[in-house]
Write a protein that holds these residues in place. Structure first.
Motif, PDB file in Angstrom:
ATOM      1  N   ALA A   7       3.528   5.865  -5.666  1.00  0.00           N
ATOM      2  CA  ALA A   7       3.620   5.609  -7.165  1.00  0.00           C
ATOM      3  C   ALA A   7       2.347   7.025  -7.881  1.00  0.00           C
ATOM      4  O   ALA A   7       2.645   7.321  -8.768  1.00  0.00           O
ATOM      5  N   THR A   8       1.744   7.140  -6.869  1.00  0.00           N
ATOM      6  CA  THR A   8       0.694   7.648  -7.111  1.00  0.00           C
ATOM      7  C   THR A   8       0.964   9.563  -7.116  1.00  0.00           C
ATOM      8  O   THR A   8       0.501  10.677  -7.824  1.00  0.00           O
ATOM      9  N   GLN A   9       1.862  10.012  -6.189  1.00  0.00           N
ATOM     10  CA  GLN A   9       3.225  11.169  -6.026  1.00  0.00           C
ATOM     11  C   GLN A   9       3.781  11.808  -6.733  1.00  0.00           C
ATOM     12  O   GLN A   9       3.955  11.228  -7.728  1.00  0.00           O
ATOM     13  N   PRO A  10       3.228  12.802  -7.198  1.00  0.00           N
ATOM     14  CA  PRO A  10       4.153  13.724  -8.484  1.00  0.00           C
ATOM     15  C   PRO A  10       5.597  13.555  -8.075  1.00  0.00           C
ATOM     16  O   PRO A  10       6.620  13.014  -8.777  1.00  0.00           O
ATOM     17  N   SER A  11       6.103  13.370  -6.482  1.00  0.00           N
ATOM     18  CA  SER A  11       7.294  13.267  -6.318  1.00  0.00           C
ATOM     19  C   SER A  11       7.792  11.576  -6.366  1.00  0.00           C
ATOM     20  O   SER A  11       9.042  11.982  -6.632  1.00  0.00           O
ATOM     21  N   GLY A  12       7.111  10.994  -6.775  1.00  0.00           N
ATOM     22  CA  GLY A  12       6.958   9.766  -7.125  1.00  0.00           C
ATOM     23  C   GLY A  12       8.009   9.291  -5.294  1.00  0.00           C
ATOM     24  O   GLY A  12       9.330   8.372  -5.212  1.00  0.00           O
ATOM     25  N   GLN A  13       7.590   9.357  -3.876  1.00  0.00           N
ATOM     26  CA  GLN A  13       8.486   9.746  -2.737  1.00  0.00           C
ATOM     27  C   GLN A  13       7.896   8.885  -1.849  1.00  0.00           C
ATOM     28  O   GLN A  13       6.673   9.409  -1.470  1.00  0.00           O
ATOM     29  N   VAL A  14       8.105   7.362  -1.591  1.00  0.00           N
ATOM     30  CA  VAL A  14       7.453   7.094   0.062  1.00  0.00           C
ATOM     31  C   VAL A  14       8.114   7.765   0.526  1.00  0.00           C
ATOM     32  O   VAL A  14       9.379   8.983   1.143  1.00  0.00           O
ATOM     33  N   SER A  15       7.348   8.492   1.938  1.00  0.00           N
ATOM     34  CA  SER A  15       7.137   9.043   3.450  1.00  0.00           C
ATOM     35  C   SER A  15       8.376   8.722   3.426  1.00  0.00           C
ATOM     36  O   SER A  15       8.310   7.979   4.252  1.00  0.00           O
ATOM     37  N   GLY A  16       9.257   9.660   4.481  1.00  0.00           N
ATOM     38  CA  GLY A  16       9.888   9.576   5.990  1.00  0.00           C
ATOM     39  C   GLY A  16       9.337   9.003   6.903  1.00  0.00           C
ATOM     40  O   GLY A  16       9.776   7.996   7.485  1.00  0.00           O
ATOM     41  N   ASP A  17       8.210   8.819   7.127  1.00  0.00           N
ATOM     42  CA  ASP A  17       7.401   8.449   8.224  1.00  0.00           C
ATOM     43  C   ASP A  17       7.043   7.221   7.942  1.00  0.00           C
ATOM     44  O   ASP A  17       6.246   5.853   8.888  1.00  0.00           O
ATOM     45  N   ASP A  18       6.566   7.229   6.258  1.00  0.00           N
ATOM     46  CA  ASP A  18       6.379   5.745   6.404  1.00  0.00           C
ATOM     47  C   ASP A  18       6.885   4.585   6.267  1.00  0.00           C
ATOM     48  O   ASP A  18       6.665   3.382   6.468  1.00  0.00           O
ATOM     49  N   ALA A  19       8.354   4.889   5.469  1.00  0.00           N
ATOM     50  CA  ALA A  19       9.489   4.294   6.002  1.00  0.00           C
ATOM     51  C   ALA A  19       9.876   4.083   7.184  1.00  0.00           C
ATOM     52  O   ALA A  19      10.447   2.937   7.604  1.00  0.00           O
ATOM     53  N   PHE A  20       9.511   4.837   8.071  1.00  0.00           N
ATOM     54  CA  PHE A  20      10.309   4.689   9.573  1.00  0.00           C
ATOM     55  C   PHE A  20       9.030   3.478  10.124  1.00  0.00           C
ATOM     56  O   PHE A  20       9.357   2.499  10.347  1.00  0.00           O
ATOM     57  N   THR A  21       7.599   4.013   9.426  1.00  0.00           N
ATOM     58  CA  THR A  21       7.223   2.914  10.518  1.00  0.00           C
ATOM     59  C   THR A  21       7.279   1.190  10.430  1.00  0.00           C
ATOM     60  O   THR A  21       6.797   0.245  10.495  1.00  0.00           O
ATOM     61  N   LEU A  22       7.170   1.137   8.614  1.00  0.00           N
ATOM     62  CA  LEU A  22       7.924   0.093   8.319  1.00  0.00           C
ATOM     63  C   LEU A  22       9.166  -0.445   9.071  1.00  0.00           C
ATOM     64  O   LEU A  22       8.621  -1.606   8.542  1.00  0.00           O
ATOM     65  N   PHE A  23       9.560   0.229   9.827  1.00  0.00           N
ATOM     66  CA  PHE A  23      11.193  -0.153  10.269  1.00  0.00           C
ATOM     67  C   PHE A  23      10.486  -0.674  11.305  1.00  0.00           C
ATOM     68  O   PHE A  23      10.945  -1.559  11.998  1.00  0.00           O
ATOM     69  N   THR A  24       9.909   0.337  12.537  1.00  0.00           N
ATOM     70  CA  THR A  24      10.289   0.294  13.997  1.00  0.00           C
ATOM     71  C   THR A  24       8.171  -1.148  13.949  1.00  0.00           C
ATOM     72  O   THR A  24       8.412  -1.505  14.783  1.00  0.00           O
ATOM     73  N   THR A  25       7.723  -0.986  13.026  1.00  0.00           N
ATOM     74  CA  THR A  25       6.678  -1.855  13.633  1.00  0.00           C
ATOM     75  C   THR A  25       6.645  -3.078  13.057  1.00  0.00           C
ATOM     76  O   THR A  25       6.299  -4.257  13.206  1.00  0.00           O
ATOM     77  N   ALA A  78       0.904  -1.132  -0.208  1.00  0.00           N
ATOM     78  CA  ALA A  78      -0.305   0.119  -0.328  1.00  0.00           C
ATOM     79  C   ALA A  78       1.148   1.660   0.019  1.00  0.00           C
ATOM     80  O   ALA A  78       0.696   2.656  -0.649  1.00  0.00           O
ATOM     81  N   VAL A  79       2.020   1.299   0.909  1.00  0.00           N
ATOM     82  CA  VAL A  79       3.073   2.292   0.971  1.00  0.00           C
ATOM     83  C   VAL A  79       3.776   2.952  -0.694  1.00  0.00           C
ATOM     84  O   VAL A  79       3.738   3.775  -1.193  1.00  0.00           O
ATOM     85  N   LEU A  80       3.506   1.300  -0.816  1.00  0.00           N
ATOM     86  CA  LEU A  80       4.853   1.691  -2.574  1.00  0.00           C
ATOM     87  C   LEU A  80       3.498   2.468  -3.695  1.00  0.00           C
ATOM     88  O   LEU A  80       3.650   2.981  -4.161  1.00  0.00           O
TER      89      LEU A  80
END
Length: 430
Positions: A378-396, A372-374
């Motif tokens: 992919a729909t964002q103009p920046s084509g970027q995964v947010s740092g918050d999502d990357a952090f949650t994927l790691f810590t949770t 879902a995060v990816l």
């Protein structure tokens, strides 16, 4: 020539030159400055620095090495995280003339490589090394002068490289694709010419600020990559096409029901190579009592194991645990050279099974979240995964940011690493 035969011939050759044969050091060295043993010279640093006097003036080893910096490159035709470095060393004894002459003798008299497929490089200011190569028979057109970024070791700009023993070097390269149009003189194609041996002329101790202090004695340290040289002898594109990896790849084919076809860029073949390398690295790390954890060496091993599992599961379709099916193949293949693999087989299989079971549970829970995060990124103009999502994927969910970054990159996405690092710092500060 099999990899084991190459290994034996190298050690016997330098034994005939008066070098003492010594065992490989552990992958986890007793050196606070090193995460892993990454070069054959690591165990000899006190001798190069002159802080300890050796009982011998020359030695040679077949050294187990692991380079975490190469992890993200594994999957191509030549990079390995774990590899063996064949090295010969001189502590104030022989120097450039002998090192170059013996390299020539071993390559062309013992291994009988084709001179047409060999080139060498020297530091652009090292006229002595250039001359010595011509003396032994290397045509001048096959000797390339490169700057300190390429021909100084440890690698890097002379003034700003890592501290410690250092000096100019001369690298030896082999043409892996002679079927292509000959490379014109003066032209360098890095994808075609792979480095197989590095002769380092260690003369200085680099200190803070790039201060260069001459060592008490000039030394030689060399490193010949067993896997790459085996590929040169076998006339194949890279290490994964040699007997050193063949049993692992055959087992992977059997487990997955798929075929390894040695392509450069196919995702399936990349996954085959990645799993083969990482499982082999896992066996040797665990044999040296490096255990998976969330810090230091243990974190590197955990990342290697997880990358293997992810590639096997997502690309090769290995939905059931497979590490303990492949590890015995690695152990049986290398037990004669490294008896500790067999002696510690039960521990190797035990810890690998635990790590795979835990990560597969994490994947089951977090896979939907990652997808879902990816998809959202992919729909964002920046084509970027947010740092918050990357952090949650790691810590949770236990997904290391390096793994999320790799998966994102395969879809052409990036990660907001600045925000991710901020979130990590908040935890550390709290």
């Amino acid at each position: 020539m099999l990899g084991s035969e190459l290994r034996r011939r190298y050690l016997e050759f330098f034994e005939s030159k008066g070098a003492l044969r010594l065992p490989s050091d552990s992958l986890a060295p007793n050196d606070p400055t090193l995460l892993f043993t990454s070069a054959g010279m690591n165990q000899f640093k006190p001798y190069f620095l002159g802080t300890r006097l050796p009982a011998y003036n020359s030695a040679m080893t077949a050294q187990k090495c692991l380079r975490p910096a190469d992890i993200e490159d594994v999957g191509d035709m030549s990079h390995c995280t774990f590899f063996e470095m064949l090295g010969n060393f001189s502590f104030g004894g022989y120097f450039k003339a002998e090192a170059i002459a013996w390299a020539w003798e071993f390559l062309f008299d013992v291994l009988k490589l084709d001179l047409n497929r060999v080139r060498v490089s020297v530091l652009e200011t090292d006229d002595e090394a250039f001359r010595l190569w011509t003396v032994v028979g290397m045509p001048e057109r096959k000797i390339f002068r490169f700057d300190e970024h390429d021909n100084y070791w440890p690698a890097g700009v002379i003034a700003n490289g890592p501290n410690g023993p250092c000096g100019p070097c001369s690298e030896i390269f082999f043409d892996t694709q002679p079927d292509l149009m000959p490379t014109p003189d003066g032209v360098w194609d890095e994808k075609r010419w792979i480095e197989i041996w590095n002769l380092v002329f260690t003369e200085y101790d680099r200190g803070d600020g790039g201060v260069m202090t001459p060592l008490p004695k000039k030394n030689i340290e060399t490193g010949m990559g067993l896997e790459r040289t085996a590929a040169a002898l076998g006339d194949v594109r890279g290490p994964f096409e040699t007997d050193l990896f063949a049993p692992i790849l055959r087992k992977l084919e059997s487990l997955s029901g798929r075929s390894y076809t040695s392509t450069d860029h196919g995702m399936q073949d990349i996954a085959f190579r990645r799993v083969a390398d990482h499982v082999r690295a896992t066996a040797f790390c665990l044999a040296d009592n490096v255990l998976p954890s969330n810090a230091g060496r243990g974190y590197v091993l955990r990342r290697i194991i997880r990358r293997a599992i992810l590639a096997g599961r997502s690309v090769l379709g290995l939905q059931e645990p497979f590490l303990t099916d492949i590890l015995p193949i690695v152990i049986d293949h290398r037990k004669d050279d490294y008896p500790a693999l067999l002696e510690r087989q039960d521990n190797i299989l035990h810890y690998a099974a635990i790590e795979e079971r835990q990560f597969r549970q994490t994947l089951d829970v977090g896979a939907q979240r990652l997808t879902a995060v990816l998809a959202d990124a992919a729909t964002q103009p920046s084509g970027q995964v947010s740092g918050d999502d990357a952090f949650t994927l790691f810590t949770t969910f236990g997904f290391p940011v390096e793994m999320t970054r790799e998966l994102a990159a395969e879809l052409g996405l990036t990660i907001d690493m600045e925000r991710y690092e901020t979130r990590l710092a908040e935890i550390a500060g709290g």
